[in-house]
Motif scaffolding. Structure first.
Motif, mmCIF file in Angstrom:
data_model
loop_
_atom_site.group_PDB
_atom_site.id
_atom_site.type_symbol
_atom_site.label_atom_id
_atom_site.label_comp_id
_atom_site.label_asym_id
_atom_site.label_seq_id
_atom_site.Cartn_x
_atom_site.Cartn_y
_atom_site.Cartn_z
ATOM 1 N N HIS A 17 55.436 78.039 0.598
ATOM 2 C CA HIS A 17 55.576 78.702 1.825
ATOM 3 C C HIS A 17 56.656 79.697 1.877
ATOM 4 C CE1 HIS A 17 55.541 79.225 6.217
ATOM 5 N NE2 HIS A 17 56.982 78.958 6.342
ATOM 6 N N HIS A 21 57.373 84.024 2.110
ATOM 7 C CA HIS A 21 58.087 84.340 3.269
ATOM 8 C C HIS A 21 59.514 84.675 2.550
ATOM 9 C CE1 HIS A 21 54.917 82.391 5.501
ATOM 10 N NE2 HIS A 21 55.046 83.363 6.585
ATOM 11 N N CYS A 26 63.579 80.507 6.826
ATOM 12 C CA CYS A 26 62.435 79.719 7.564
ATOM 13 C C CYS A 26 63.343 78.337 7.937
ATOM 14 C CB CYS A 26 61.284 79.380 6.327
ATOM 15 S SG CYS A 26 60.574 80.799 5.944
ATOM 16 N N ASP A 30 59.780 75.303 11.259
ATOM 17 C CA ASP A 30 58.878 76.413 10.931
ATOM 18 C C ASP A 30 57.932 76.103 9.584
ATOM 19 O OD1 ASP A 30 59.704 77.770 13.054
ATOM 20 O OD2 ASP A 30 60.836 79.270 11.863
ATOM 21 N N GLN A 33 55.758 73.414 10.490
ATOM 22 C CA GLN A 33 54.618 73.524 11.420
ATOM 23 C C GLN A 33 53.459 74.405 10.572
ATOM 24 O OE1 GLN A 33 55.558 75.820 14.709
ATOM 25 N NE2 GLN A 33 53.750 75.816 15.569
ATOM 26 N N ALA A 34 53.889 75.255 9.887
ATOM 27 C CA ALA A 34 52.936 76.119 8.792
ATOM 28 C C ALA A 34 52.321 75.349 7.789
ATOM 29 C CB ALA A 34 54.017 77.124 8.370
ATOM 30 N N THR A 35 53.052 74.211 7.363
ATOM 31 C CA THR A 35 52.372 73.532 6.165
ATOM 32 C C THR A 35 51.430 72.214 6.691
ATOM 33 O OG1 THR A 35 54.434 72.380 5.802
ATOM 34 C CG2 THR A 35 54.364 74.312 4.341
#
Length: 161
Positions: A17, A21, A26, A30, A33-35
């Motif tokens: 991730h 980015h 990050c 964040d 939530q993204a992973t």
């Protein structure tokens, strides 16, 4: 059975991730939530990865985490070492190993050679390799199966696949 821990598996997802980015910092929230990885686990992973020098942290309101170096310079061995410690498949192949049978063991040196080969393979695979979609890793074994896989990968790369 040789298997990486779930923590290392999740750590690779977190690093992937951050690699996707790289221009941003990050936050742990964040990343979680993204992973889809639980926030406490992400926080623990980021602290361990920072301690190992794989990610940098920035404090403050706009703080967060980013890779400490490009993904092509972070090896699978780096990730495993940071989260699980160095790979050692037997007691005698560990740098701090203390096997009581080492002096009379007839197979220890073979296991140590196997351990070195595994370490070399892990050093040769980068985070970039792990996250690259549809990537083919070139095999260095002289087996017919691996030579065939090398040819298939070369053809796929030539055709842009």
């Amino acid at each position: 059975m040789l298997r990486i821990s779930k923590l290392t598996d999740y750590g690779t997802v977190v690093l992937a991730h951050l690699a996707a980015h790289q221009a941003a910092v990050c936050s742990a929230a964040d990343v979680a939530q993204a992973t889809g990885i639980a926030p406490p686990t992400v926080s623990k992973l980021l602290k361990l990865l920072a301690r190992a020098g794989l990610v940098n942290s920035t404090r403050g309101a706009n703080g967060g985490y980013r890779l400490a170096r490009p993904p092509q310079e972070i090896s699978a061995a780096d990730v495993i070492d940071a989260l699980d410690g160095p790979v050692s498949i037997t007691e005698c192949s560990a740098s701090d190993g203390d096997c009581e049978h080492e002096d009379i063991c007839s197979v220890g040196s073979a296991w140590q050679r196997i351990n070195v080969a595994i370490r070399r393979a892990l050093r040769d695979v980068t985070l970039n390799d792990l996250i690259r979609a549809n990537s083919c890793l070139l095999y260095t074994s002289p087996s017919p199966r691996d030579r065939h896989l090398d040819r298939v990968c070369r053809l796929l790369r030539e055709k842009g696949g």
